[in-house]
Every structure is written in structure tokens, then in C-alpha cells.
Enzyme design. Structure first.
Site, PDB file in Angstrom:
ATOM      1  N   HIS A  41      37.578  22.693 -12.713  1.00 31.76           N
ATOM      2  CA  HIS A  41      36.210  21.925 -13.801  1.00 31.76           C
ATOM      3  C   HIS A  41      35.681  22.507 -14.384  1.00 31.76           C
ATOM      4  O   HIS A  41      34.789  23.433 -13.653  1.00 31.76           O
ATOM      5  CB  HIS A  41      36.379  21.029 -12.534  1.00 31.76           C
ATOM      6  N   ASN A  63      38.402  18.047 -16.180  1.00 33.75           N
ATOM      7  CA  ASN A  63      38.580  19.342 -16.212  1.00 33.75           C
ATOM      8  C   ASN A  63      38.521  19.861 -17.255  1.00 33.75           C
ATOM      9  O   ASN A  63      38.482  19.743 -18.106  1.00 33.75           O
ATOM     10  CB  ASN A  63      40.527  19.837 -16.029  1.00 33.75           C
ATOM     11  N   CYS A 109      37.724  13.721  -9.782  1.00 31.10           N
ATOM     12  CA  CYS A 109      38.306  13.544  -8.299  1.00 31.10           C
ATOM     13  C   CYS A 109      38.077  12.592  -8.363  1.00 31.10           C
ATOM     14  O   CYS A 109      36.803  12.456  -7.493  1.00 31.10           O
ATOM     15  CB  CYS A 109      38.709  15.003  -7.363  1.00 31.10           C
ATOM     16  N   ARG A 148      47.348  13.216 -15.246  1.00 31.95           N
ATOM     17  CA  ARG A 148      47.221  12.240 -14.427  1.00 31.95           C
ATOM     18  C   ARG A 148      45.650  12.636 -13.479  1.00 31.95           C
ATOM     19  O   ARG A 148      45.412  12.034 -13.541  1.00 31.95           O
ATOM     20  CB  ARG A 148      47.992  13.718 -13.398  1.00 31.95           C
ATOM     21  N   ASP A 149      45.418  14.324 -13.379  1.00 36.72           N
ATOM     22  CA  ASP A 149      44.097  14.246 -13.107  1.00 36.72           C
ATOM     23  C   ASP A 149      42.577  13.582 -14.078  1.00 36.72           C
ATOM     24  O   ASP A 149      42.040  13.093 -13.787  1.00 36.72           O
ATOM     25  CB  ASP A 149      44.398  15.766 -13.566  1.00 36.72           C
ATOM     26  N   HIS A 208      43.220  26.421 -11.817  1.00 37.67           N
ATOM     27  CA  HIS A 208      42.625  24.756 -12.081  1.00 37.67           C
ATOM     28  C   HIS A 208      41.327  24.410 -12.001  1.00 37.67           C
ATOM     29  O   HIS A 208      40.982  24.182 -10.716  1.00 37.67           O
ATOM     30  CB  HIS A 208      43.182  23.939 -10.775  1.00 37.67           C
TER      31      HIS A 208
HETATM   32  C1  LIG Z   1      47.289  10.232   1.449  1.00 44.07           C
HETATM   33  C2  LIG Z   1      47.012   8.556   1.940  1.00 44.07           C
HETATM   34  C3  LIG Z   1      48.422   7.591   1.338  1.00 44.07           C
HETATM   35  C4  LIG Z   1      46.931   8.492   3.391  1.00 44.07           C
HETATM   36  O1  LIG Z   1      45.770   6.951   3.060  1.00 44.07           O
HETATM   37  P1  LIG Z   1      46.029   6.887   4.655  1.00 44.07           P
HETATM   38  O2  LIG Z   1      45.726   5.222   4.765  1.00 44.07           O
HETATM   39  O3  LIG Z   1      46.346   7.376   6.154  1.00 44.07           O
HETATM   40  O4  LIG Z   1      47.729   6.533   4.379  1.00 44.07           O
HETATM   41  P2  LIG Z   1      49.059   5.715   6.028  1.00 44.07           P
HETATM   42  O5  LIG Z   1      50.107   5.936   5.740  1.00 44.07           O
HETATM   43  O6  LIG Z   1      47.850   4.727   6.708  1.00 44.07           O
HETATM   44  O7  LIG Z   1      49.025   4.116   4.804  1.00 44.07           O
HETATM   45  C5  LIG Z   1      48.130   2.888   4.445  1.00 44.07           C
HETATM   46  C6  LIG Z   1      48.593   2.542   3.150  1.00 44.07           C
HETATM   47  O8  LIG Z   1      48.804   3.239   2.046  1.00 44.07           O
HETATM   48  C7  LIG Z   1      50.487   3.391   1.649  1.00 44.07           C
HETATM   49  N1  LIG Z   1      50.974   4.440   1.265  1.00 44.07           N
HETATM   50  C8  LIG Z   1      50.894   5.442   2.197  1.00 44.07           C
HETATM   51  N2  LIG Z   1      51.452   6.386   1.174  1.00 44.07           N
HETATM   52  C9  LIG Z   1      51.300   6.081  -0.062  1.00 44.07           C
HETATM   53  C10 LIG Z   1      52.183   6.507  -1.077  1.00 44.07           C
HETATM   54  N3  LIG Z   1      52.619   8.265  -1.471  1.00 44.07           N
HETATM   55  N4  LIG Z   1      51.875   5.994  -2.499  1.00 44.07           N
HETATM   56  C11 LIG Z   1      52.247   4.440  -1.738  1.00 44.07           C
HETATM   57  N5  LIG Z   1      51.358   3.676  -1.349  1.00 44.07           N
HETATM   58  C12 LIG Z   1      51.261   4.642   0.187  1.00 44.07           C
HETATM   59  C13 LIG Z   1      51.148   3.012   3.082  1.00 44.07           C
HETATM   60  O9  LIG Z   1      51.961   2.239   3.320  1.00 44.07           O
HETATM   61  C14 LIG Z   1      49.692   1.969   4.163  1.00 44.07           C
HETATM   62  O10 LIG Z   1      49.873   0.774   3.112  1.00 44.07           O
HETATM   63  P3  LIG Z   1      49.732  -0.939   4.102  1.00 44.07           P
HETATM   64  O11 LIG Z   1      50.588  -0.775   5.225  1.00 44.07           O
HETATM   65  O12 LIG Z   1      48.376  -0.635   4.397  1.00 44.07           O
HETATM   66  O13 LIG Z   1      50.190  -2.193   3.134  1.00 44.07           O
HETATM   67  C15 LIG Z   1      46.040   8.039   1.070  1.00 44.07           C
HETATM   68  O14 LIG Z   1      44.778   9.401   1.226  1.00 44.07           O
HETATM   69  C16 LIG Z   1      45.806   8.564  -0.740  1.00 44.07           C
HETATM   70  O15 LIG Z   1      46.438   8.179  -1.212  1.00 44.07           O
HETATM   71  N6  LIG Z   1      45.292   9.223  -0.911  1.00 44.07           N
HETATM   72  C17 LIG Z   1      45.001   9.787  -2.093  1.00 44.07           C
HETATM   73  C18 LIG Z   1      43.580  10.534  -2.749  1.00 44.07           C
HETATM   74  C19 LIG Z   1      44.151  10.928  -4.028  1.00 44.07           C
HETATM   75  O16 LIG Z   1      44.968  10.617  -4.636  1.00 44.07           O
HETATM   76  N7  LIG Z   1      43.419  11.875  -4.286  1.00 44.07           N
HETATM   77  C20 LIG Z   1      43.416  12.263  -5.474  1.00 44.07           C
HETATM   78  C21 LIG Z   1      44.191  13.844  -6.138  1.00 44.07           C
HETATM   79  S1  LIG Z   1      43.869  14.966  -5.631  1.00 44.07           S
HETATM   80  C22 LIG Z   1      43.276  15.706  -6.864  1.00 44.07           C
HETATM   81  O17 LIG Z   1      42.497  15.674  -7.748  1.00 44.07           O
HETATM   82  C23 LIG Z   1      42.765  17.372  -6.840  1.00 44.07           C
HETATM   83  C24 LIG Z   1      42.874  18.472  -7.374  1.00 44.07           C
HETATM   84  C25 LIG Z   1      45.183  18.331  -6.790  1.00 44.07           C
HETATM   85  O18 LIG Z   1      43.157  17.756  -8.809  1.00 44.07           O
HETATM   86  C26 LIG Z   1      43.337  19.507  -7.468  1.00 44.07           C
HETATM   87  C27 LIG Z   1      41.256  19.839  -7.715  1.00 44.07           C
HETATM   88  O19 LIG Z   1      40.261  19.312  -8.724  1.00 44.07           O
HETATM   89  O20 LIG Z   1      41.397  20.341  -6.315  1.00 44.07           O
END
Ligand SMILES: CC(C)(COP(=O)([O-])OP(=O)([O-])OC[C@H]1O[C@@H](n2cnc3c(N)ncnc32)[C@H](O)[C@@H]1OP(=O)([O-])[O-])[C@@H](O)C(=O)NCCC(=O)NCCSC(=O)C[C@@](C)(O)CC(=O)[O-]
Length: 306
Positions: free
Chosen positions: A208, A248, A239, A14-15, A206
Site C-alpha cells: 500500500h 494499493n 482494508c 477486490r482490494d 503487496h
Molecule cells: C473470517 C470471518 C468470516 C470470521 O467471522 P466470524 O464472525 O468469526 O465467523 P463465524 O464463522 O462465526 O460466522 C459468522 C457469520 O458469518 C457467516 N460467514 C462465515 N464465513 C463466511 C463466508 N466465508 N462467506 C459468507 N458468510 C460467512 C456465517 O455463516 C455466520 O452467519 P450468520 O449465521 O450470523 O448469519 C470474518 O471475520 C470475515 O469475513 N472477515 C473478512 C475480513 C476481510 O475481508 N478483510 C479484508 C480482506 S484482507 C485484506 O484486505 C488484506 C490483504 C489480503 O489485501 C493484504 C494486505 O494488504 O494486508
């Protein structure tokens, strides 16, 4: 008291792959999971059910979850930022889901497009629905040691999110140094804030390795008794919303350190090196793990000598 056994949650699939420019197919991700299981991984963060517009690399989440070979005793987790993600995730039978918040307002907005307060409002029904389905919820507290947009992040800001996560029923919190800026004493101060609200068994680290501090930070956590850490095979990762952050901490490096200290992980270092070499071949880069590179060089030297 230092633990005798440490649990490593393998977050490479994933990450590790969410920020990868090279295309990695669902079949290659499934093969990586298989090899990680062969190496003894019992906790694997497989993928994330996020918007494919935000993170196209994880668009095949359902396909990957459907194709992995499930083994008894292995727990499979996935990221779910909202109810839409949770519903899609639950259809694929994860053992655990991860909601991901941040200790920094600026990062929360960049990463999940909402404020910290709004993220908690979004997570509350996710936690409720996950629990109703019998699924445990982990909460990641990103940018706990620093933020690429805001800069410094204080222990008070970390504790604020930990308290909010606890209030909505998140079972476990992971203190995440998203951009790898933390140093051991600062990490201890952040983790201690989580330990005010969660028992040792429900707090993880966690880290990096951007500034080469990750192993030292894990050692600092071990001194506090922490015994669960996220790691990524071959040091994959980063990220998409934290530019410049490297991968990581490498699973192989952590295993090398822990085994050297007489701490059990249940993992087989040689098989991990194989899994790391496999995915490194797929993405066309050598493993970032120092231990893996040393062991691969030793193998090559032994093969030449024989
Ligand atoms: C949270 C949202 C969805 C808000 O994004 P948004 O644009 O505010 O959401 P929305 O509700 O307005 O939806 C926009 C579109 O996305 C779709 N949608 C909405 N939700 C989903 C979903 N779950 N799965 C699939 N599709 C989705 C939804 O249906 C719509 O589609 P459209 O009508 O335009 O075709 C967006 O910002 C997002 O997906 N962000 C993810 C970012 C991400 O994955 N970052 C990396 C992971 S975190 C990380 O790595 C840190 C960690 C955990 O490892 C720890 C660390 O190191 O810090």
C-alpha cells in the site's frame, strides 16, 4: 539479479473496491474486469468470499464471478477465509484462492476474528480442499511491515507465519504492507525471511502506498530478484480493518516504472489508464495514480491543441 519480466496481479476489483463507500454494482465490477483484460491483465483478483456482515462490498462475489467474461490465459483468484468461503468460491471456478493471515496477532483478531494459530487451523482444511479441487493457494501475510493496532512487526513475526503457511501446504506467500509503513531495507528484511522457505517464483509483494514508499519498496524487491507484485488500477483500495491505510500501489505507476527500466509486464499502459479512468468515474474520484493523472492531462492538452 533484476528480472526481465514482472507479473502484476491486478487486485483492484477486490482490494480496490472492498473498502469503497460509494456503491459499485456487480455490473460495474464485471466491466472493470473486462477493461483490465483488454489492458493485458493476466492475473486478476476478482472478489472475496467473506462474510457480507464484515465486508458488505463483496456480498456480490458469486454474481461477479458468474458474470465475468473468462478469457484463455487469464487466471482469476478470490479470497477465501474459511471452508464456507472456499465452498462458495469453488462453485464459481476460480484458478486460485487466497487465504489471508497476518504477522500481527492484533490484526488477525480484527480482520478475521481469530488468533494467528487459529487462522492456520482454519486455513489447513481450506488448503486441502482447494488442492483436492486442483486449485492453487496463495497466502497473504498482512501487516508484515507494521500493524495499525500493534505497531512494530518484526521479521521474526513474519517468518513465523510464513513457516506456518508452508507447513499446511500454502503454495505461494505474499508479503503485505497493509498500512504502507514499510521502507525499502525493512521490506528486504521481511521478504528475505519468506525466501528462506519459498522459492523466488512463489513469493510476491503487496504494498500500500500510504507513506509514498510503494514504488521504492518494489524496486527493493526487484533487487532481490522478486518478480511478482499485487497492484491496483488507479491506486484503488484499502482494508476495512486498517483505518487510514490508503490504496494499493497503482498499477499504472508500477507499469510506468517497470517499462522505463526495460522490464516487461505484458500490460498496455494507455488501456490501463482507460480502465482506471472508468472505475474512478464510477466511484466519483480522480485516479490516485500519478502516472495516470499525468497521462490524462497530456491527453487533454493534446485534444485541446488539435
Ligand atoms: C473470517 C470471518 C468470516 C470470521 O467471522 P466470524 O464472525 O468469526 O465467523 P463465524 O464463522 O462465526 O460466522 C459468522 C457469520 O458469518 C457467516 N460467514 C462465515 N464465513 C463466511 C463466508 N466465508 N462467506 C459468507 N458468510 C460467512 C456465517 O455463516 C455466520 O452467519 P450468520 O449465521 O450470523 O448469519 C470474518 O471475520 C470475515 O469475513 N472477515 C473478512 C475480513 C476481510 O475481508 N478483510 C479484508 C480482506 S484482507 C485484506 O484486505 C488484506 C490483504 C489480503 O489485501 C493484504 C494486505 O494488504 O494486508
Amino acid at each position: 539479479m533484476r528480472p526481465k519480466h514482472v507479473t502484476l496481479v491486478e487486485v483492484g476489483p477486490r482490494d480496490g473496491l472492498q473498502n469503497e463507500a460509494a456503491p459499485v454494482t456487480a455490473a460495474e465490477k464485471v466491466e472493470l474486469v473486462r477493461r483490465l483484460q483488454d489492458a493485458g491483465c493476466r492475473e486478476i483478483e476478482v472478489t472475496s468470499f467473506v462474510s457480507p456482515k464484515w465486508v458488505p462490498q463483496m456480498a456480490d462475489a458469486a454474481q461477479v464471478m458468474a458474470a465475468i467474461e473468462r478469457r484463455p490465459g487469464v487466471r482469476y483468484s478470490v479470497l477465501t477465509p474459511n471452508l464456507k468461503g472456499l465452498e462458495a468460491a469453488l462453485a464459481t471456478r476460480p484458478d486460485e484462492v487466497v487465504v489471508f493471515g497476518a504477522a500481527s496477532e492484533a490484526f488477525s483478531r480484527r480482520n478475521i476474528n481469530c488468533s494467528i494459530a487459529e487462522s492456520i487451523e482454519r486455513f489447513a482444511p481450506v488448503v486441502e480442499a482447494a488442492h483436492a479441487a486442483g486449485v492453487k493457494v496463495r497466502g497473504a501475510v498482512s501487516c508484515a511491515l507494521g500493524c495499525p493496532y500493534q505497531g512494530e512487526v518484526t521479521p521474526d513475526e513474519v517468518e513465523r507465519v510464513v513457516v506456518l503457511m508452508k507447513a499446511i501446504g500454502v503454495d505461494h506467500v505474499g508479503i503485505a504492507d497493509t498500512i504502507g509503513v514499510g521502507t525499502p531495507l525493512a521490506v528486504q528484511r521481511a521478504v528475505e525471511r519468506a525466501l528462506k522457505h519459498y522459492p523466488l517464483v512463489e513469493v510476491s509483494g503487496h504494498f500500500h502506498d500510504t507513506y509514498g514508499q510503494a514504488l521504492a519498496n518494489i524496486l527493493a524487491c526487484l533487487e532481490l530478484g522478486l518478480h511478482c507484485f499485487d497492484t491496483s488500477v488507479a491506486g484503488l483500495g484499502g482494508c476495512p480493518y486498517a483505518k487510514g491505510a490508503t490504496g494499493n500501489v497503482a498499477t499504472e505507476d508500477v507499469v510506468y516504472m517497470l517499462h522505463g527500466m526495460g522490464i516487461e509486464t505484458g500490460l498496455n499502459l494507455d488501456a490501463l489508464v482507460d480502465a482506471g479512468a472508468y472505475i474512478s468515474g464510477v466511484i466519483g474520484r480522480p485516479p490516485a495514480s500519478r502516472a495516470a493523472r499525468a497521462l490524462l492531462a497530456r491527453r487533454a492538452a493534446a485534444a485541446t491543441a488539435s
